[in-house]
Design a protein around this motif. Structure first.
Motif, PDB file in Angstrom:
ATOM      1  N   TYR A  86     -12.553  40.985 -33.510  1.00 32.60           N
ATOM      2  CA  TYR A  86     -13.541  40.024 -32.739  1.00 32.60           C
ATOM      3  C   TYR A  86     -15.044  40.570 -33.140  1.00 32.60           C
ATOM      4  O   TYR A  86     -16.016  39.742 -33.335  1.00 32.60           O
ATOM      5  CB  TYR A  86     -13.662  39.894 -31.243  1.00 32.60           C
ATOM      6  CG  TYR A  86     -12.149  39.139 -30.584  1.00 32.60           C
ATOM      7  CD1 TYR A  86     -11.449  38.622 -31.314  1.00 32.60           C
ATOM      8  CD2 TYR A  86     -11.730  39.308 -29.423  1.00 32.60           C
ATOM      9  CE1 TYR A  86     -10.045  38.105 -30.842  1.00 32.60           C
ATOM     10  CE2 TYR A  86     -10.590  38.954 -28.827  1.00 32.60           C
ATOM     11  CZ  TYR A  86      -9.785  38.274 -29.736  1.00 32.60           C
ATOM     12  OH  TYR A  86      -8.656  37.693 -29.244  1.00 32.60           O
ATOM     13  N   ASN A 110     -11.826  37.175 -41.376  1.00 39.64           N
ATOM     14  CA  ASN A 110     -12.206  36.079 -40.558  1.00 39.64           C
ATOM     15  C   ASN A 110     -11.214  36.042 -39.368  1.00 39.64           C
ATOM     16  O   ASN A 110     -11.256  35.095 -38.541  1.00 39.64           O
ATOM     17  CB  ASN A 110     -12.267  34.727 -41.259  1.00 39.64           C
ATOM     18  CG  ASN A 110     -10.770  34.586 -41.816  1.00 39.64           C
ATOM     19  OD1 ASN A 110      -9.923  35.006 -41.643  1.00 39.64           O
ATOM     20  ND2 ASN A 110     -10.777  33.317 -42.676  1.00 39.64           N
ATOM     21  N   GLY A 111     -10.338  37.186 -39.105  1.00 37.04           N
ATOM     22  CA  GLY A 111      -9.316  36.894 -38.150  1.00 37.04           C
ATOM     23  C   GLY A 111      -7.979  36.123 -38.374  1.00 37.04           C
ATOM     24  O   GLY A 111      -7.245  36.161 -37.444  1.00 37.04           O
ATOM     25  N   GLN A 112      -7.866  35.839 -39.892  1.00 34.61           N
ATOM     26  CA  GLN A 112      -6.625  35.336 -40.073  1.00 34.61           C
ATOM     27  C   GLN A 112      -5.521  36.137 -40.325  1.00 34.61           C
ATOM     28  O   GLN A 112      -5.722  37.096 -41.219  1.00 34.61           O
ATOM     29  CB  GLN A 112      -6.654  34.362 -41.187  1.00 34.61           C
ATOM     30  CG  GLN A 112      -5.701  33.024 -41.547  1.00 34.61           C
ATOM     31  CD  GLN A 112      -6.094  31.878 -40.501  1.00 34.61           C
ATOM     32  OE1 GLN A 112      -6.811  31.820 -39.924  1.00 34.61           O
ATOM     33  NE2 GLN A 112      -4.927  30.932 -40.603  1.00 34.61           N
ATOM     34  N   SER A 114      -1.733  36.426 -41.844  1.00 37.94           N
ATOM     35  CA  SER A 114      -0.771  35.806 -42.659  1.00 37.94           C
ATOM     36  C   SER A 114       0.613  36.656 -42.835  1.00 37.94           C
ATOM     37  O   SER A 114       0.291  37.860 -43.195  1.00 37.94           O
ATOM     38  CB  SER A 114      -1.565  35.694 -44.112  1.00 37.94           C
ATOM     39  OG  SER A 114      -0.674  34.999 -44.955  1.00 37.94           O
ATOM     40  N   SER A 145       0.638  31.489 -40.773  1.00 35.11           N
ATOM     41  CA  SER A 145      -0.690  31.706 -40.677  1.00 35.11           C
ATOM     42  C   SER A 145      -0.945  31.440 -39.257  1.00 35.11           C
ATOM     43  O   SER A 145      -1.169  30.405 -38.557  1.00 35.11           O
ATOM     44  CB  SER A 145      -1.572  30.989 -41.708  1.00 35.11           C
ATOM     45  OG  SER A 145      -1.139  30.924 -42.986  1.00 35.11           O
ATOM     46  N   ILE A 146      -2.095  32.804 -38.493  1.00 40.60           N
ATOM     47  CA  ILE A 146      -2.252  32.564 -37.403  1.00 40.60           C
ATOM     48  C   ILE A 146      -3.898  33.000 -37.410  1.00 40.60           C
ATOM     49  O   ILE A 146      -4.210  34.098 -37.935  1.00 40.60           O
ATOM     50  CB  ILE A 146      -1.542  33.515 -36.411  1.00 40.60           C
ATOM     51  CG1 ILE A 146      -0.095  33.121 -36.536  1.00 40.60           C
ATOM     52  CG2 ILE A 146      -2.048  33.547 -35.144  1.00 40.60           C
ATOM     53  CD1 ILE A 146       0.677  34.263 -37.055  1.00 40.60           C
ATOM     54  N   ASP A 147      -4.492  32.063 -36.522  1.00 43.53           N
ATOM     55  CA  ASP A 147      -6.018  32.466 -36.351  1.00 43.53           C
ATOM     56  C   ASP A 147      -6.062  33.298 -35.051  1.00 43.53           C
ATOM     57  O   ASP A 147      -5.913  32.567 -34.024  1.00 43.53           O
ATOM     58  CB  ASP A 147      -6.778  31.276 -36.382  1.00 43.53           C
ATOM     59  CG  ASP A 147      -8.336  31.452 -36.276  1.00 43.53           C
ATOM     60  OD1 ASP A 147      -8.693  32.762 -36.294  1.00 43.53           O
ATOM     61  OD2 ASP A 147      -9.227  30.460 -36.032  1.00 43.53           O
ATOM     62  N   THR A 149      -8.674  34.344 -33.675  1.00 46.12           N
ATOM     63  CA  THR A 149      -9.704  34.175 -33.001  1.00 46.12           C
ATOM     64  C   THR A 149      -9.755  33.015 -32.180  1.00 46.12           C
ATOM     65  O   THR A 149     -10.847  32.378 -31.536  1.00 46.12           O
ATOM     66  CB  THR A 149     -11.057  34.222 -34.072  1.00 46.12           C
ATOM     67  OG1 THR A 149     -10.983  33.127 -34.792  1.00 46.12           O
ATOM     68  CG2 THR A 149     -11.272  35.477 -34.628  1.00 46.12           C
ATOM     69  N   ASP A 150      -8.464  32.105 -32.481  1.00 45.17           N
ATOM     70  CA  ASP A 150      -8.671  30.720 -31.772  1.00 45.17           C
ATOM     71  C   ASP A 150      -8.246  31.000 -30.312  1.00 45.17           C
ATOM     72  O   ASP A 150      -7.701  31.945 -29.951  1.00 45.17           O
ATOM     73  CB  ASP A 150      -7.343  30.105 -32.720  1.00 45.17           C
ATOM     74  CG  ASP A 150      -7.465  28.628 -32.108  1.00 45.17           C
ATOM     75  OD1 ASP A 150      -6.659  28.347 -30.937  1.00 45.17           O
ATOM     76  OD2 ASP A 150      -7.890  27.763 -32.448  1.00 45.17           O
ATOM     77  N   GLY A 317      -8.117  32.237 -48.359  1.00 43.37           N
ATOM     78  CA  GLY A 317      -6.742  32.224 -47.345  1.00 43.37           C
ATOM     79  C   GLY A 317      -5.620  31.671 -48.368  1.00 43.37           C
ATOM     80  O   GLY A 317      -4.605  31.290 -47.891  1.00 43.37           O
TER      81      GLY A 317
END
Length: 354
Positions: A86, A110-112, A114, A145-147, A149-150, A317
């Protein structure tokens, strides 16, 4: 003979010409989009040793860490998310895994997160994903793929808990992992590192001084009539110590220096290898520009950046795939008048570079 062997592999090459003085040039964003770089090669014609400011840039690339057998669920640990993911840009990629055979992981700045998984691993994990775009006849590989930061992935949330459960109970995925953090460095990574076998590494810098090097006569910034493939092949041959004389007594190489050509009495070839951050590459580009501003210098410089062959992602990405080569690189040709030519290339299994 297999039908695939008699065809030239498909490749993509995007060419962009602009000026550093043009406020609308996209170079910075293009450099930032290749997250996982393992090698930077620089060629400086008519140069025998780098000036101090340029030498400092070669030796100031950020250090990185190799963690042995890292359980991937550790990337979801609450403290790591709060202090590293973060707060700054974390770059992480599985090491020694093969994108066409093994489970591969990448954590982007960007916090992604994969995950490139085989079919059995994907079904065990039990989270939403999609078939790899590089599947042929059957869906044998999947991408998750997971964000991180979401809001749905906040620790304690349903999506977060489902992924953690999958990685701790059903698919206990581990991998040797390369990790770096900008701008915080290693301080925010120490709690994670302290729990596993890890080692810190500095990027390796090597240099060679070349003499009587045949090279293209780049007298102006107008290179539209030149073959970019030929120029890139020549650059690669110089970096790989392959001669381009194409003499009748040699059967090792048929590569030649593009015409028109000239001879540089000396040239400096420098390479940096490791997990190299885009921010450090950008700083090196600025120092090369400073080098080219020397009043007595009428030359050019090239910088080539290679992405990891087996990274799950290439540009931005976008999913990365390997069948033959796995190329994902860019080459920047810089001239004294502040113009540049940027060549962005991928292999047979990638989307078009940005």
């Amino acid at each position: 003979m297999s039908g695939d062997l008699d065809r030239t592999p498909r490749s993509l090459l995007v060419c962009d010409r602009s000026s550093f003085l043009n406020e609308k040039n996209r170079l910075s964003s293009q450099v930032e989009q290749l997250h996982f770089n393992y090698k930077v090669s620089v060629l400086l014609p008519e140069c025998s040793s780098a000036p101090s400011h340029l030498d400092a840039a070669f030796n100031s690339f950020s250090s990185f860490y190799l963690i042995r057998e890292l359980p991937i669920h550790e990337l979801l640990e609450k403290h790591f998310l709060e202090t590293a993911v973060y707060q700054g840009s974390v770059y992480g990629v599985s090491y020694g895994t093969r994108i066409d055979e093994d489970n591969c992981v990448a954590l982007m700045p960007n916090g992604q997160l994969s995950l490139s998984l085989d079919k059995d691993s994907f079904e065990l994990l039990g989270v939403e994903g999609k078939p790899s775009r590089f599947n042929h006849r059957t869906n044998c590989r999947f991408v998750v793929s997971i964000d991180l930061t979401d809001s749905s992935m906040a620790p304690g949330g349903r999506g977060y808990q489902r992924l953690v459960t999958g990685l701790t109970s059903r698919l206990r995925l581990k991998a040797d992992f390369l990790l770096s953090h900008h701008p915080g460095g290693g301080a925010s990574l120490q709690p994670l590192l302290s729990r596993y076998d890890w080692s810190e590494h500095r990027p390796e810098v090597s240099s060679r001084t070349l003499t009587d090097l045949s090279c293209p006569a780049l007298l102006t910034s107008d290179l539209q009539s030149r073959d970019p493939h030929g120029f890139l092949e020549w650059l690669g041959a110089v970096d790989a110590h392959v001669g381009c004389e194409n003499s009748s007594s040699s059967f090792l190489s048929s590569l030649v220096c593009p015409e028109p050509k000239t001879t540089a009495s000396r040239a400096l070839s420098v390479s940096v290898c490791g997990l190299l951050l885009p921010q450090d590459v950008h700083r090196l580009i600025q120092q090369i520009r400073r080098y080219l501003e020397q009043p007595r210098l009428e030359s050019w410089a090239s910088l080539t950046v290679h992405g990891f062959v087996d990274s799950p992602v290439s540009w931005g990405g976008s999913e990365h795939g390997v069948l033959r080569g796995g190329e994902n690189f860019y080459s920047l040709l810089m001239l004294p008048d502040h113009t540049y030519h940027l060549h962005l290339a991928t292999g047979a299994h990638d989307t078009c570079p940005p």
